[in-house]
Design a protein around this motif. Structure first.
Motif, PDB file in Angstrom:
ATOM      1  N   VAL A  88      12.644  10.036  13.468  1.00 22.22           N
ATOM      2  CA  VAL A  88      13.056   8.836  12.735  1.00 22.22           C
ATOM      3  C   VAL A  88      12.108   7.672  13.031  1.00 22.22           C
ATOM      4  O   VAL A  88      11.680   6.948  12.122  1.00 22.22           O
ATOM      5  N   LEU A  89      11.764   7.496  14.303  1.00 22.02           N
ATOM      6  CA  LEU A  89      10.863   6.406  14.672  1.00 22.02           C
ATOM      7  C   LEU A  89       9.468   6.626  14.099  1.00 22.02           C
ATOM      8  O   LEU A  89       8.786   5.672  13.719  1.00 22.02           O
ATOM      9  N   TRP A  90       9.044   7.888  14.026  1.00 19.10           N
ATOM     10  CA  TRP A  90       7.736   8.204  13.442  1.00 19.10           C
ATOM     11  C   TRP A  90       7.707   7.772  11.982  1.00 19.10           C
ATOM     12  O   TRP A  90       6.746   7.142  11.517  1.00 19.10           O
ATOM     13  N   ILE A  91       8.758   8.104  11.252  1.00 23.91           N
ATOM     14  CA  ILE A  91       8.817   7.746   9.833  1.00 23.91           C
ATOM     15  C   ILE A  91       8.872   6.230   9.660  1.00 23.91           C
ATOM     16  O   ILE A  91       8.153   5.654   8.835  1.00 23.91           O
ATOM     17  N   ILE A  92       9.719   5.575  10.461  1.00 25.51           N
ATOM     18  CA  ILE A  92       9.843   4.121  10.350  1.00 25.51           C
ATOM     19  C   ILE A  92       8.523   3.434  10.684  1.00 25.51           C
ATOM     20  O   ILE A  92       8.082   2.513   9.978  1.00 25.51           O
ATOM     21  N   GLY A  93       7.887   3.866  11.769  1.00 24.86           N
ATOM     22  CA  GLY A  93       6.618   3.258  12.163  1.00 24.86           C
ATOM     23  C   GLY A  93       5.539   3.442  11.111  1.00 24.86           C
ATOM     24  O   GLY A  93       4.774   2.507  10.819  1.00 24.86           O
ATOM     25  N   PHE A  94       5.486   4.618  10.506  1.00 24.26           N
ATOM     26  CA  PHE A  94       4.480   4.865   9.476  1.00 24.26           C
ATOM     27  C   PHE A  94       4.754   4.022   8.234  1.00 24.26           C
ATOM     28  O   PHE A  94       3.829   3.427   7.656  1.00 24.26           O
ATOM     29  N   VAL A  95       6.014   3.962   7.812  1.00 21.91           N
ATOM     30  CA  VAL A  95       6.365   3.184   6.621  1.00 21.91           C
ATOM     31  C   VAL A  95       6.064   1.707   6.851  1.00 21.91           C
ATOM     32  O   VAL A  95       5.514   1.020   5.970  1.00 21.91           O
ATOM     33  N   VAL A  96       6.416   1.185   8.021  1.00 21.21           N
ATOM     34  CA  VAL A  96       6.156  -0.233   8.314  1.00 21.21           C
ATOM     35  C   VAL A  96       4.657  -0.506   8.323  1.00 21.21           C
ATOM     36  O   VAL A  96       4.189  -1.517   7.762  1.00 21.21           O
ATOM     37  N   SER A  97       3.876   0.382   8.931  1.00 22.31           N
ATOM     38  CA  SER A  97       2.423   0.185   8.981  1.00 22.31           C
ATOM     39  C   SER A  97       1.825   0.171   7.580  1.00 22.31           C
ATOM     40  O   SER A  97       1.013  -0.702   7.242  1.00 22.31           O
ATOM     41  N   MET A  98       2.211   1.127   6.748  1.00 24.90           N
ATOM     42  CA  MET A  98       1.664   1.187   5.394  1.00 24.90           C
ATOM     43  C   MET A  98       2.136   0.003   4.550  1.00 24.90           C
ATOM     44  O   MET A  98       1.395  -0.497   3.703  1.00 24.90           O
ATOM     45  N   ALA A  99       3.377  -0.452   4.766  1.00 22.08           N
ATOM     46  CA  ALA A  99       3.876  -1.606   4.021  1.00 22.08           C
ATOM     47  C   ALA A  99       3.073  -2.859   4.369  1.00 22.08           C
ATOM     48  O   ALA A  99       2.722  -3.666   3.480  1.00 22.08           O
ATOM     49  N   LEU A 100       2.760  -3.043   5.646  1.00 24.76           N
ATOM     50  CA  LEU A 100       1.965  -4.201   6.052  1.00 24.76           C
ATOM     51  C   LEU A 100       0.543  -4.117   5.495  1.00 24.76           C
ATOM     52  O   LEU A 100      -0.043  -5.137   5.107  1.00 24.76           O
ATOM     53  N   ILE A 101      -0.012  -2.909   5.450  1.00 30.91           N
ATOM     54  CA  ILE A 101      -1.338  -2.740   4.849  1.00 30.91           C
ATOM     55  C   ILE A 101      -1.292  -3.102   3.363  1.00 30.91           C
ATOM     56  O   ILE A 101      -2.205  -3.742   2.835  1.00 30.91           O
ATOM     57  N   ALA A 102      -0.224  -2.706   2.676  1.00 31.74           N
ATOM     58  CA  ALA A 102      -0.087  -3.044   1.257  1.00 31.74           C
ATOM     59  C   ALA A 102       0.036  -4.553   1.053  1.00 31.74           C
ATOM     60  O   ALA A 102      -0.569  -5.116   0.129  1.00 31.74           O
ATOM     61  N   VAL A 103       0.805  -5.223   1.919  1.00 32.55           N
ATOM     62  CA  VAL A 103       0.938  -6.680   1.815  1.00 32.55           C
ATOM     63  C   VAL A 103      -0.411  -7.356   2.038  1.00 32.55           C
ATOM     64  O   VAL A 103      -0.782  -8.293   1.316  1.00 32.55           O
ATOM     65  N   ALA A 104      -1.161  -6.887   3.034  1.00 27.16           N
ATOM     66  CA  ALA A 104      -2.487  -7.451   3.286  1.00 27.16           C
ATOM     67  C   ALA A 104      -3.421  -7.209   2.102  1.00 27.16           C
ATOM     68  O   ALA A 104      -4.222  -8.077   1.740  1.00 27.16           O
ATOM     69  N   PHE A 105      -3.304  -6.035   1.492  1.00 32.86           N
ATOM     70  CA  PHE A 105      -4.145  -5.707   0.333  1.00 32.86           C
ATOM     71  C   PHE A 105      -3.878  -6.658  -0.827  1.00 32.86           C
ATOM     72  O   PHE A 105      -4.800  -7.202  -1.433  1.00 32.86           O
ATOM     73  N   PHE A 106      -2.610  -6.897  -1.134  1.00 31.36           N
ATOM     74  CA  PHE A 106      -2.269  -7.756  -2.268  1.00 31.36           C
ATOM     75  C   PHE A 106      -2.423  -9.245  -1.935  1.00 31.36           C
ATOM     76  O   PHE A 106      -2.471 -10.074  -2.856  1.00 31.36           O
ATOM     77  N   SER A 107      -2.486  -9.594  -0.659  1.00 33.31           N
ATOM     78  CA  SER A 107      -2.699 -10.994  -0.291  1.00 33.31           C
ATOM     79  C   SER A 107      -4.142 -11.417  -0.484  1.00 33.31           C
ATOM     80  O   SER A 107      -4.430 -12.609  -0.637  1.00 33.31           O
TER      81      SER A 107
END
Length: 243
Positions: free
Chosen positions: A49-68
């Motif tokens: 569960v933590l692996w999935i959450i950590g990966f999703v959070v990391s990719m979400a932050l990368i997406a936010v940085a990309f669109f910023s």
């Protein structure tokens, strides 16, 4: 420009820089945090569960940085740098864990099995004008991995998978493996784990520099546009006076 206008402009510029740097810095921190969760976090279903959450959070932050990021090429380079940082941070933490608790065994390669798979990717190029939808296309590539059947003194590990060919059947190789089974076996490396952390940090620093460059270009463009308007207004005033 009055003193108050200058202070407001500086505040807005600083706020814009912090708004863009925030997702980038958090993405870098999440990359290392995700690696430590995998290597040192709890075991069992909680680890999954933590692996999935950590990966999703990391990719979400990368997406936010990309669109910023306001420029297409810089945003693409920024996203690539952050993805590399994510992978390199994960690998650096894994190497550190293996250096602390791992074992190194001289194993006999019983069999080398190449595995191939076809990867299809969808690409999108944004349009250059408001009415241009852009273009979308797909590309395919073949990825090859190598699975090894091993014979080791402690009967562990009995298999290993790598991205490149490292040995042929009948060869003896040094294999680094985790007694807890949390990190996959891999060929033993001579380098120190600090090298991996340094490389991940440099790639993360590149992402920060790309973000600052985008902010500086925006600020310079704002200044140029503002100064050009001032020049035009002054010319109009002179023309009016001559009339």
């Amino acid at each position: 420009m009055t003193g108050n206008d200058r202070r407001v402009t500086r505040f807005v510029g600083l706020k814009s820089v912090l708004w863009r740097l925030g997702p980038v810095v958090l993405a870098i921190a999440a990359s290392f945090g995700w690696g430590y969760l995998n290597a040192y976090g709890p075991k069992g279903w909680v680890s999954v569960v933590l692996w999935i959450i950590g990966f999703v959070v990391s990719m979400a932050l990368i997406a936010v940085a990309f669109f910023s990021c306001t420029r297409a090429l810089l945003s693409l380079a920024l996203a690539v740098a952050l993805v590399f940082c994510l992978n390199m941070a994960h690998e650096a933490v894994a190497e550190q864990a293996l250096a602390e608790r791992g074992n190194v065994s001289e194993c006999l390669v019983r069999q080398e099995i190449p595995r191939q798979r076809i990867v299809t990717e969808t690409h999108h190029r944004p349009g250059t004008s408001p009415g241009d939808p852009g273009s979308t296309w797909t590309s395919t590539r073949t990825e090859t991995s190598y699975e090894y059947r091993l014979a080791c003194p402690q009967a562990r590990p009995d298999s290993m998978t790598t991205d490149t060919s490292v040995a042929k059947a009948g060869a003896v190789i040094a294999v680094s493996w985790d007694p807890t089974g949390r990190i996959s076996p891999r060929p033993a490396k001579a380098g120190a784990p600090a090298e991996g952390f340094l490389a991940a940090g440099l790639v993360g620093g590149l992402a920060v520099l790309l973000t600052l460059l985008d902010a500086v270009l925006d600020a310079a463009g704002f200044t140029v546009r503002r100064s050009s308007r001032q020049v035009v207004s002054r010319l109009r005033e002179r023309l009016r006076r001559r009339r």
